[in-house]
Motif scaffolding. Structure first.
Motif, PDB file in Angstrom:
ATOM      1  N   VAL A  67       0.837  -1.208   0.000  1.00  0.00           N
ATOM      2  CA  VAL A  67       0.000   0.000   0.000  1.00  0.00           C
ATOM      3  C   VAL A  67       0.870   1.255   0.000  1.00  0.00           C
ATOM      4  O   VAL A  67       0.613   2.201  -0.748  1.00  0.00           O
ATOM      5  N   GLY A  68       1.922   1.270   0.830  1.00  0.00           N
ATOM      6  CA  GLY A  68       2.807   2.430   0.899  1.00  0.00           C
ATOM      7  C   GLY A  68       3.487   2.725  -0.424  1.00  0.00           C
ATOM      8  O   GLY A  68       3.515   3.870  -0.882  1.00  0.00           O
ATOM      9  N   TYR A  69       4.046   1.698  -1.044  1.00  0.00           N
ATOM     10  CA  TYR A  69       4.692   1.884  -2.346  1.00  0.00           C
ATOM     11  C   TYR A  69       3.689   2.413  -3.377  1.00  0.00           C
ATOM     12  O   TYR A  69       4.008   3.299  -4.164  1.00  0.00           O
ATOM     13  N   ALA A  70       2.487   1.846  -3.359  1.00  0.00           N
ATOM     14  CA  ALA A  70       1.462   2.272  -4.317  1.00  0.00           C
ATOM     15  C   ALA A  70       1.022   3.717  -4.068  1.00  0.00           C
ATOM     16  O   ALA A  70       0.846   4.489  -5.019  1.00  0.00           O
ATOM     17  N   LEU A  71       0.844   4.085  -2.804  1.00  0.00           N
ATOM     18  CA  LEU A  71       0.462   5.469  -2.494  1.00  0.00           C
ATOM     19  C   LEU A  71       1.523   6.461  -2.956  1.00  0.00           C
ATOM     20  O   LEU A  71       1.200   7.483  -3.576  1.00  0.00           O
TER      21      LEU A  71
ATOM     22  N   PHE B 274      11.660  13.917 -15.449  1.00  0.00           N
ATOM     23  CA  PHE B 274      12.187  12.625 -15.879  1.00  0.00           C
ATOM     24  C   PHE B 274      12.496  11.752 -14.671  1.00  0.00           C
ATOM     25  O   PHE B 274      12.069  10.585 -14.611  1.00  0.00           O
ATOM     26  N   TRP B 275      13.255  12.280 -13.720  1.00  0.00           N
ATOM     27  CA  TRP B 275      13.630  11.480 -12.546  1.00  0.00           C
ATOM     28  C   TRP B 275      12.422  11.156 -11.682  1.00  0.00           C
ATOM     29  O   TRP B 275      12.366  10.100 -11.055  1.00  0.00           O
ATOM     30  N   ASN B 276      11.449  12.024 -11.651  1.00  0.00           N
ATOM     31  CA  ASN B 276      10.219  11.731 -10.922  1.00  0.00           C
ATOM     32  C   ASN B 276       9.465  10.585 -11.591  1.00  0.00           C
ATOM     33  O   ASN B 276       8.881   9.746 -10.908  1.00  0.00           O
TER      34      ASN B 276
ATOM     35  N   GLY C 206       1.518   6.839  -6.612  1.00  0.00           N
ATOM     36  CA  GLY C 206       0.415   7.696  -7.060  1.00  0.00           C
ATOM     37  C   GLY C 206       0.735   9.172  -6.942  1.00  0.00           C
ATOM     38  O   GLY C 206       0.405   9.970  -7.834  1.00  0.00           O
ATOM     39  N   VAL C 207       1.398   9.548  -5.866  1.00  0.00           N
ATOM     40  CA  VAL C 207       1.809  10.950  -5.705  1.00  0.00           C
ATOM     41  C   VAL C 207       2.803  11.315  -6.806  1.00  0.00           C
ATOM     42  O   VAL C 207       2.671  12.353  -7.462  1.00  0.00           O
ATOM     43  N   PHE C 208       3.796  10.455  -7.013  1.00  0.00           N
ATOM     44  CA  PHE C 208       4.786  10.723  -8.054  1.00  0.00           C
ATOM     45  C   PHE C 208       4.129  10.775  -9.431  1.00  0.00           C
ATOM     46  O   PHE C 208       4.476  11.620 -10.264  1.00  0.00           O
TER      47      PHE C 208
ATOM     48  N   PHE D  55       3.344  12.480   3.552  1.00  0.00           N
ATOM     49  CA  PHE D  55       4.194  12.015   2.463  1.00  0.00           C
ATOM     50  C   PHE D  55       5.611  11.724   2.947  1.00  0.00           C
ATOM     51  O   PHE D  55       6.167  10.660   2.681  1.00  0.00           O
ATOM     52  N   MET D  56       6.207  12.663   3.662  1.00  0.00           N
ATOM     53  CA  MET D  56       7.596  12.483   4.080  1.00  0.00           C
ATOM     54  C   MET D  56       7.733  11.362   5.101  1.00  0.00           C
ATOM     55  O   MET D  56       8.704  10.604   5.055  1.00  0.00           O
ATOM     56  N   ALA D  57       6.764  11.229   5.994  1.00  0.00           N
ATOM     57  CA  ALA D  57       6.811  10.128   6.969  1.00  0.00           C
ATOM     58  C   ALA D  57       6.748   8.786   6.242  1.00  0.00           C
ATOM     59  O   ALA D  57       7.499   7.854   6.569  1.00  0.00           O
ATOM     60  N   LEU D  58       5.893   8.678   5.264  1.00  0.00           N
ATOM     61  CA  LEU D  58       5.781   7.433   4.497  1.00  0.00           C
ATOM     62  C   LEU D  58       7.026   7.207   3.646  1.00  0.00           C
ATOM     63  O   LEU D  58       7.587   6.112   3.624  1.00  0.00           O
TER      64      LEU D  58
END
Length: 164
Positions: free
Chosen positions: A14-18, A138-140, A21-23, A58-61
């Protein structure tokens, strides 16, 4: 498989997916939208975003998944065997290199350079248009892909381990 490891894997999927999604939102439409503003407006908004990101979930995750990814990769490597364990270990390593590593080496230096710039100069406008927007995006996009791959590999690894 221990229950704590199973739940850690589920949390990480879930964390990786969230985070992915932000990226994705940034690569898909936020950066493109900022590029269509006056250069000064886009620069100012991105400077604010880069300051505010440190204060929220976001930063905590993002940072919290670093030790979690180390645990996933290490535990899967040294405690389990088989294809499922390999997939779980790869997911953690992909997050560490493709998300956290890319952020530190590529995105953060661009953010820091932009933060030091004066909104009113032509040099800042040229940096924004010719360097920051294309490179940062690009890096994002690499980070987006890495999050997606890490999440998918972890999910597949869990399924394989459950079947074994």
């Amino acid at each position: 498989m221990s229950i704590w490891f199973f739940f850690l894997c589920q949390f990480s999927v879930v964390g990786y997916a969230l985070l992915g999604g932000v990226f994705l939102a940034f690569s898909d439409f936020i950066m493109r939208s900022l590029a269509h503003t006056s250069g000064r407006g886009g620069i100012e908004v991105m400077q604010v975003i880069n300051r505010e990101v440190f204060r929220y979930v976001f930063m905590a995750l993002f940072l919290g998944l670093v030790p979690v990814s180390l645990v996933l990769a290490g535990y899967a490597t040294f405690v389990f065997s088989g294809a499922g364990a390999t997939l779980v270990a790869l997911s953690g390593m992909i997050y560490l290199a493709g998300v956290f590593g890319i952020t530190l080496v590529c995105n953060v230096p661009l953010n820091e350079a932009l933060a030091r710039m004066d909104l009113t100069t032509d040099d800042t406008q040229r940096f924004w248009t010719n360097t920051y927007l294309p490179r940062w995006t690009f890096w994002n996009s690499v980070r987006t892909t890495a999050c997606t791959v890490a999440s998918a590999l972890l999910l597949l690894g869990l399924l394989r381990m459950a079947q074994a």
